[in-house]
Design an enzyme around this catalytic site. Structure first.
Site, mmCIF file in Angstrom:
data_model
loop_
_atom_site.group_PDB
_atom_site.id
_atom_site.type_symbol
_atom_site.label_atom_id
_atom_site.label_comp_id
_atom_site.label_asym_id
_atom_site.label_seq_id
_atom_site.Cartn_x
_atom_site.Cartn_y
_atom_site.Cartn_z
ATOM 1 C CB CYS A 65 -0.888 -0.009 1.237
ATOM 2 S SG CYS A 65 -1.908 1.482 1.372
ATOM 3 C CG ASP A 102 -0.257 4.140 5.384
ATOM 4 O OD1 ASP A 102 0.772 4.527 5.955
ATOM 5 O OD2 ASP A 102 -1.385 4.227 5.885
ATOM 6 C CG HIS A 148 -1.354 -1.181 5.821
ATOM 7 N ND1 HIS A 148 -1.754 -0.205 6.711
ATOM 8 C CD2 HIS A 148 -1.685 -0.719 4.595
ATOM 9 C CE1 HIS A 148 -2.282 0.805 6.037
ATOM 10 N NE2 HIS A 148 -2.261 0.516 4.759
ATOM 11 C CB CYS A 200 -5.530 -0.252 4.679
ATOM 12 S SG CYS A 200 -5.212 0.439 3.055
HETATM 13 ZN ZN LIG Z 1 -3.189 1.428 3.174
#
Ligand SMILES: [Zn+2]
Length: 353
Positions: A170, A172, A238, A249
């Site tokens: 991801c 992030d 995650h 997430c």
């Molecule tokens: Zn995420």
């Protein structure tokens, strides 16, 4: 369904975003309570302390380089009407940040207040430039192409029957370190591109697969096309063990099951696209991994009996860590092999030994 198109939406500020920075001291306390992760400070026999220290030092240096910006600018702001301001300001900046400040901004300090926003932006960009130069010139993570670690890992991959490892975490920021820090894979040995919610683009990935296979036919890189090896596509979603409902997430509304299911759907769609578009048994291998952003532990999803990805059954590195914390190095290695062999089919395990 995942929340899509938020970046382009007019009211995007109302959409979910990654959580605000959490100070690591607090997380460590919470983590200790919730996961008993640290096991009263005992170190696992398989822990690579030297590598841990190097990674920690590198991370701390980068953080402190950015953390120093505000105190330095405050110090400079206090002396802006002093005699010989420009020289004094440059001296402070060089000492604290290792960079020169822009003269055209400092020059105006006698006419109007210092433009602190411009100075802050300058310092932030300069620190980025510095860390980027250091990364490419000095290879601080020791994972550049041609490094010993990279060559060893690439050989290991080929031995496992994989000619290319393609990971989509991801996007992030808490997963930015997932390859070099969590998985301890040399960064040059992996094709990595992050996407929000780990939802990669199928068409682009098929395109990358085609280029990889084409290179094998034309250049025998990384191995000959007739060798029976596969392209391994990994999705890393995650979750948060400390605050699962809020710190998971954002693209999946902190819903771990949804994040895993959507990741699996993408992997299946990629495999289907390769198999339907190319004949002669063309296919890829798939892997779904969950990363706990509070402990950096991994959940590796196991295969179902029909070769799919099981959303329920996983191998947890945190559980393995805790169950083998008192073992000697040899016993821990044996136990890990046994744990994996219990969960895997015989032919899959043979890749690991
Ligand atoms: Zn995420």
């Amino acid at each position: 369904m995942p929340l899509r198109g938020l970046a382009k939406a007019k009211n995007f500020t109302l959409g979910p975003t990654a959580p605000m920075k959490t100070f690591t001291e607090n997380i460590h306390i919470q983590t200790k309570e919730s996961n008993n992760f640290r096991n009263s400070g005992k170190s696992h026999k398989l822990t690579n302390n030297i590598q841990n220290e190097n990674l920690f030092r590198y991370e701390s240096k980068i953080k402190s380089d950015f953390d120093e910006i505000v105190p330095t600018l405050k110090e400079i702001a206090r002396i802006q009407h002093h005699e010989d301001f420009i020289n004094k300001a440059q001296k402070i900046s060089r000492k604290n940040l290792g960079i020169d400040l822009p003269l055209h901004v400092l020059d105006k300090s006698w006419v109007k207040p210092l433009d602190m926003r411009a100075l802050y932006a300058w310092c932030a960009f300069k620190q980025h430039e510095k860390l980027s130069d250091n990364f490419f010139n000095n290879d601080p993570l020791e994972g550049a192409a041609g490094s010993r670690d990279a060559e060893d890992f690439e050989k290991f991959l080929l031995d496992c029957g994989i000619h290319l490892l393609d990971i989509t975490p991801c996007s992030d920021g808490r997963l930015a370190h997932s390859v070099a820090y969590v998985m301890r894979i040399p960064f040059s040995s992996v094709r990595r591109r992050s996407h929000a919610g780990a939802l990669f683009d199928i068409e682009n990935t098929v395109n990358r697969w085609v280029k990889t296979e084409h290179k094998r036919y034309r250049e025998n890189v990384p191995n000959e096309a007739h060798k029976d090896t596969r392209y391994l596509k990994v999705v890393t979603y995650h979750f948060s063990s400390v605050d699962p409902l809020h710190q998971g997430c954002a693209a999946h509304g902190s819903n771990d099951e949804l994040a895993a299911a959507e990741g699996r759907n993408k992997l299946y769609a990629f495999k289907e696209a390769v198999e339907n578009s190319f004949c002669c048994g063309a296919s890829v291998d798939l892997m779904l991994i969950g990363l706990d952003t509070d402990t950096d532990s991994l959940k590796i999803h196991l295969s179902t009996s029909d070769g799919g990805i099981d959303l329920e059954k996983t191998i947890s590195t945190l559980e393995i860590y805790n169950s083998t914390i008192n073992f000697s190095k040899e016993d821990a290695e044996r136990e890990i092999c046994q744990t994996i062999s219990k969960q895997s089919s015989k032919d899959k395990l043979s890749l690991l030994i």
